[in-house]
Design a protein around this motif. Sequence first.
Motif, PDB file in Angstrom:
ATOM      1  N   VAL A  89      -7.443  -8.110  10.424  1.00  0.00           N
ATOM      2  CA  VAL A  89      -7.132  -7.362   9.216  1.00  0.00           C
ATOM      3  C   VAL A  89      -6.908  -5.908   9.569  1.00  0.00           C
ATOM      4  O   VAL A  89      -7.692  -5.318  10.288  1.00  0.00           O
ATOM      5  CB  VAL A  89      -8.282  -7.458   8.199  1.00  0.00           C
ATOM      6  N   LEU A  90      -5.830  -5.328   9.073  1.00  0.00           N
ATOM      7  CA  LEU A  90      -5.614  -3.901   9.174  1.00  0.00           C
ATOM      8  C   LEU A  90      -5.798  -3.344   7.781  1.00  0.00           C
ATOM      9  O   LEU A  90      -4.906  -3.428   6.947  1.00  0.00           O
ATOM     10  CB  LEU A  90      -4.213  -3.585   9.712  1.00  0.00           C
ATOM     11  N   SER A 146      -7.731  -3.903   1.173  1.00  0.00           N
ATOM     12  CA  SER A 146      -6.615  -4.509   1.899  1.00  0.00           C
ATOM     13  C   SER A 146      -6.627  -6.029   1.766  1.00  0.00           C
ATOM     14  O   SER A 146      -7.657  -6.636   1.487  1.00  0.00           O
ATOM     15  CB  SER A 146      -6.683  -4.129   3.373  1.00  0.00           C
ATOM     16  N   ALA A 147      -5.472  -6.626   1.961  1.00  0.00           N
ATOM     17  CA  ALA A 147      -5.346  -8.084   1.935  1.00  0.00           C
ATOM     18  C   ALA A 147      -5.516  -8.636   3.339  1.00  0.00           C
ATOM     19  O   ALA A 147      -5.114  -8.002   4.320  1.00  0.00           O
ATOM     20  CB  ALA A 147      -3.987  -8.484   1.377  1.00  0.00           C
ATOM     21  N   ASP A 148      -6.133  -9.813   3.448  1.00  0.00           N
ATOM     22  CA  ASP A 148      -6.259 -10.434   4.753  1.00  0.00           C
ATOM     23  C   ASP A 148      -4.971 -11.176   5.098  1.00  0.00           C
ATOM     24  O   ASP A 148      -3.984 -11.125   4.360  1.00  0.00           O
ATOM     25  CB  ASP A 148      -7.494 -11.341   4.817  1.00  0.00           C
ATOM     26  N   SER A 194       3.508   2.570   4.349  1.00  0.00           N
ATOM     27  CA  SER A 194       2.856   1.277   4.150  1.00  0.00           C
ATOM     28  C   SER A 194       1.854   0.973   5.253  1.00  0.00           C
ATOM     29  O   SER A 194       2.146   1.134   6.436  1.00  0.00           O
ATOM     30  CB  SER A 194       3.901   0.159   4.100  1.00  0.00           C
ATOM     31  N   TYR A 195       0.651   0.532   4.837  1.00  0.00           N
ATOM     32  CA  TYR A 195      -0.362   0.033   5.762  1.00  0.00           C
ATOM     33  C   TYR A 195      -0.625  -1.446   5.499  1.00  0.00           C
ATOM     34  O   TYR A 195      -1.692  -1.954   5.831  1.00  0.00           O
ATOM     35  CB  TYR A 195      -1.658   0.832   5.604  1.00  0.00           C
ATOM     36  N   GLY A 196       0.331  -2.120   4.877  1.00  0.00           N
ATOM     37  CA  GLY A 196       0.158  -3.524   4.558  1.00  0.00           C
ATOM     38  C   GLY A 196      -0.076  -3.739   3.071  1.00  0.00           C
ATOM     39  O   GLY A 196      -0.016  -2.813   2.267  1.00  0.00           O
ATOM     40  N   MET A 197      -0.345  -4.998   2.715  1.00  0.00           N
ATOM     41  CA  MET A 197      -0.551  -5.345   1.318  1.00  0.00           C
ATOM     42  C   MET A 197      -1.992  -5.093   0.895  1.00  0.00           C
ATOM     43  O   MET A 197      -2.917  -5.192   1.714  1.00  0.00           O
ATOM     44  CB  MET A 197      -0.192  -6.812   1.091  1.00  0.00           C
ATOM     45  N   SER A 220       0.806  -1.216   0.000  1.00  0.00           N
ATOM     46  CA  SER A 220       0.000   0.000   0.000  1.00  0.00           C
ATOM     47  C   SER A 220       0.841   1.270   0.000  1.00  0.00           C
ATOM     48  O   SER A 220       0.312   2.364  -0.221  1.00  0.00           O
ATOM     49  CB  SER A 220      -0.927   0.010   1.219  1.00  0.00           C
ATOM     50  N   ALA A 221       2.147   1.141   0.230  1.00  0.00           N
ATOM     51  CA  ALA A 221       3.016   2.317   0.195  1.00  0.00           C
ATOM     52  C   ALA A 221       2.957   3.002  -1.170  1.00  0.00           C
ATOM     53  O   ALA A 221       3.158   4.216  -1.276  1.00  0.00           O
ATOM     54  CB  ALA A 221       4.455   1.910   0.519  1.00  0.00           C
ATOM     55  N   ARG A 222       2.665   2.244  -2.218  1.00  0.00           N
ATOM     56  CA  ARG A 222       2.564   2.828  -3.567  1.00  0.00           C
ATOM     57  C   ARG A 222       1.345   3.732  -3.700  1.00  0.00           C
ATOM     58  O   ARG A 222       1.293   4.580  -4.594  1.00  0.00           O
ATOM     59  CB  ARG A 222       2.517   1.724  -4.610  1.00  0.00           C
TER      60      ARG A 222
END
Length: 214
Positions: free
Chosen positions: A141-142, A42-44, A27-30, A19-21
């Motif tokens: 999940v975040l 978001s991805a679990d 980044s908050y994760g994938m 998610s940084a892109r």
Amino acid sequence: MSDTVLCPYCHQPAVFMDSARVYGGRSYGMIWRCDPCDAHISADKNGGPAGLMANRELRGLRKTLGGEIAGLARKLGSFPKAAEHCAKLLQISDPDKASARHLNIEQTRWLLTALQGSPIGAPPATQDRQEGQEEPDEGGVLSVQPAGLGARLRAAARLRRAFAGNTDCAERIAAERDMASRQLAAGELSPSEFMERLQRLQARTRALRVPAPA
């Protein structure tokens, strides 16, 4: 992890990325992302989508819905009660599936009007799965869809300051509780995930009050 996730807007494969892109290097994760449609979710914990992908319009509606649900939670006394109320309005048996991240744009609009006192007709049909997606496993999940990026970044800054030390402290726990409340209000945490996290924080709070052995 899902091999293929299709964007619900253009029906082309979404891309699994950091998610940084999307959030300027932070980044908050994938996430699963479709750049042409400006849609993501978001991805679990297993790498699959944590809900339904949302474009800019739906993300805006989800933000508004998060505010309405937060107000309802204050009125009813808790977020789980607010989630149960929303699930009943939508005629969904599982309150977790009534969280904003699982709702499509029709459901989100309908729920907004219902919470504002003027629903029109019956609720839209439930859409539990993203097109091209296997049923995701439930888990912590975040999500990367903030209730407002500025507010989310300020909360993250408070969290980083609280985490500056290596030892647990009341400020650190309070910052984590604040972050969890924001995520719940935005539909980024389900009520059950929120209660699970709250119980862990309460246990850590109690541990702070226990004197260390001599």
